[in-house]
Design a protein around this motif. Structure first.
Motif, short mmCIF file in Angstrom:
data_model
loop_
_atom_site.label_atom_id
_atom_site.label_comp_id
_atom_site.label_asym_id
_atom_site.label_seq_id
_atom_site.Cartn_x
_atom_site.Cartn_y
_atom_site.Cartn_z
N PHE A 183 0.88 -1.10 -0.03
CA PHE A 183 0.02 -0.12 0.14
C PHE A 183 0.95 1.40 0.19
O PHE A 183 1.62 1.74 0.86
CB PHE A 183 -0.74 -0.15 1.33
CG PHE A 183 -1.91 -1.12 1.30
CD1 PHE A 183 -3.25 -0.95 0.93
CD2 PHE A 183 -1.62 -2.43 1.60
CE1 PHE A 183 -4.00 -2.11 0.94
CE2 PHE A 183 -2.47 -3.50 1.51
CZ PHE A 183 -4.08 -3.39 1.08
N GLY A 187 -3.02 5.37 1.40
CA GLY A 187 -3.56 4.14 2.10
C GLY A 187 -4.12 3.17 0.89
O GLY A 187 -4.75 2.16 1.41
N ARG A 188 -3.57 3.06 -0.46
CA ARG A 188 -4.03 2.18 -1.50
C ARG A 188 -2.90 1.64 -2.07
O ARG A 188 -1.73 2.16 -2.22
CB ARG A 188 -4.78 2.98 -2.35
CG ARG A 188 -6.15 3.53 -2.07
CD ARG A 188 -6.86 4.35 -3.09
NE ARG A 188 -8.22 5.08 -2.55
CZ ARG A 188 -9.36 4.58 -2.99
NH1 ARG A 188 -9.51 3.61 -3.78
NH2 ARG A 188 -10.42 4.95 -2.64
N THR A 194 -8.03 -0.61 -1.28
CA THR A 194 -7.80 -0.27 0.04
C THR A 194 -7.57 -1.38 1.01
O THR A 194 -7.96 -2.79 0.55
CB THR A 194 -9.12 0.61 0.38
OG1 THR A 194 -10.06 -0.41 0.56
CG2 THR A 194 -9.30 1.64 -0.47
N THR A 226 -2.25 1.01 7.35
CA THR A 226 -3.09 -0.02 6.78
C THR A 226 -3.46 -1.27 7.86
O THR A 226 -4.77 -1.61 7.49
CB THR A 226 -2.04 -0.53 5.67
OG1 THR A 226 -1.88 0.72 4.95
CG2 THR A 226 -2.65 -1.62 4.81
N ASP A 322 -4.74 10.99 3.76
CA ASP A 322 -5.88 10.00 3.34
C ASP A 322 -5.48 8.64 3.63
O ASP A 322 -4.24 8.11 3.48
CB ASP A 322 -6.31 10.34 2.03
CG ASP A 322 -7.55 9.15 1.50
OD1 ASP A 322 -7.93 8.66 2.27
OD2 ASP A 322 -7.88 9.49 0.27
N GLY A 324 -7.26 6.01 2.63
CA GLY A 324 -7.69 5.00 1.42
C GLY A 324 -8.95 4.78 1.86
O GLY A 324 -9.72 3.89 1.07
N ALA A 329 -9.65 7.67 -4.37
CA ALA A 329 -8.09 8.19 -5.08
C ALA A 329 -8.01 7.66 -6.37
O ALA A 329 -8.18 6.46 -6.79
CB ALA A 329 -7.00 7.64 -4.07
N LYS A 331 -6.48 5.67 -9.51
CA LYS A 331 -5.97 4.41 -9.62
C LYS A 331 -4.63 4.70 -10.59
O LYS A 331 -4.54 5.35 -11.43
CB LYS A 331 -6.71 3.38 -10.19
CG LYS A 331 -7.73 3.03 -9.56
CD LYS A 331 -8.69 1.91 -10.05
CE LYS A 331 -9.89 1.49 -9.04
NZ LYS A 331 -10.45 0.36 -10.01
#
Length: 340
Positions: A183, A187-188, A194, A226, A322, A324, A329, A331
């Motif tokens: 991640f 957060g992604r 996520t 995460t 953020d 996530g 958000a 990509k």
């Protein structure tokens, strides 16, 4: 084909409420003379004593589980080194060396067969199909199984399609497995997943992992955010936390991670308190970090689940506000990268 019900990792998890895994592969191998751009997997055949040393460094520092030197051991990655026809051999050797190290210990040590991303993008944006990804991961899995790995360890994955393909390959090999994603941005994963979306995906897999979680990414703070996202779902599956040793900085022509052993000790205890069961390091994590992490896990009592403010005050700020889990958000794509 089903995985054995009494696999070594499950047996160990029944007796412990946390396990410590290993640290970096690349950082340690560069210190042993590996040249930048060379395939570490070739050392399984050419420098087996150094690979045994790599594994022993982790075990001697207190790791209950270590990953084999096979992160880039799939046909797509090895093709970059004209070694795509050596997948099974190089993975078998990686596991055989590990099996020899683990079997010499007086305590149980798990050999985890590392399987990193293919480095390819899935169709329609790229050329990788589900069938081809499964085939590549399965070929690698069979080599690791043949060499004596206890479990397979899928790591640093960004796309859920690739995670699902690896899961199917582990099933075809009849092996228990664990799987982590990386991640990186708000957060992604780089493909937009996520933490909570990962939990949902894992729960729906027909052959789910024994444990799942996050590795690599940005820094220890982001990784623990995460982990909190995983834990918030109420999942009962063991969570893996394998964070980098601080933030990478370019010093005197080399990448250096600024995380001290003291910081990684704090990270390890916080990872446990956030809800992680299997705790280790990723890029930049050296034996001295692992020693400090093990001592902290053994001597410091379990505490309350830390808040985001507590995490950032101890380990440093987050790379983004953020986490996530709110809003959308953008990509982004990326090619797979190696644990350094």
């Amino acid at each position: 084909m089903t995985a054995p019900k009494t696999d070594a990792l499950s047996r160990l998890l029944e007796t412990r409420d946390w396990l410590m895994t290993d640290g970096a592969t690349g950082t340690n191998l560069f210190n042993m003379g590996l040249a930048s751009g060379d395939a570490p997997e070739l050392w399984n055949a050419d420098e087996p004593a150094k690979i045994a040393k790599l594994y022993s460094l982790a075990v001697d520092a207190g790791s209950d589980l270590f990953l084999t030197n096979s992160f880039g051991g799939n046909a797509s990655r090895l093709k970059l080194h004209n070694a795509q026809n050596r997948v099974r051999e190089l993975n078998r050797l990686a596991a055989e060396i590990g099996r020899d190290v683990a079997d010499k210990q007086s305590r149980p040590v798990i050999v985890a067969g590392s399987m990193g991303p293919t480095g390819e993008i899935f169709a329609p944006m790229g050329t990788l199909t589900h069938e081809l990804a499964v085939e590549m991961f399965h070929e690698q899995a069979e080599g690791l199984k043949e060499g004596g790995a206890d479990i397979l360890w899928v790591e640093t994955i960004s796309a859920q399609e690739e995670y699902k393909a690896a899961a199917e390959a582990c099933h075809l090999a009849g092996m228990p497995w664990c799987g982590t994603m990386s991640f990186d941005t708000a957060g992604r994963t780089m493909m937009g997943l996520t933490s909570q979306a990962m939990v949902s995906m894992v729960d729906k897999l027909p052959h789910p992992p024994l444990a799942f979680g996050a590795n690599c990414g940005v820094g220890a703070s982001d990784l623990l955010r995460t982990v909190l996202g995983f834990a918030a779902t109420g999942t009962e599956r063991p969570i893996i936390a394998k964070g980098n040793a601080g933030i990478p900085k370019y010093v005197d022509g080399h990448i250096h991670y600024d995380g001290t052993p003291e910081l990684m000790a704090e990270y390890a205890v916080m990872a446990r308190d956030c809800g992680a069961t299997i705790i280790g390091g990723c890029c930049g994590t050296m034996p001295e970090h692992l020693v400090a992490m093990r001592e902290a896990l053994e001597t410091r009592p379990r505490g309350e689940r830390p808040t985001l403010d507590q995490i950032s005050s101890v380990l440093g700020g987050f790379s983004s506000e953020d986490d996530g889990l709110s809003g959308d958000a953008p990509k982004r794509e990326r090619r797979g990268r190696r644990r350094s």
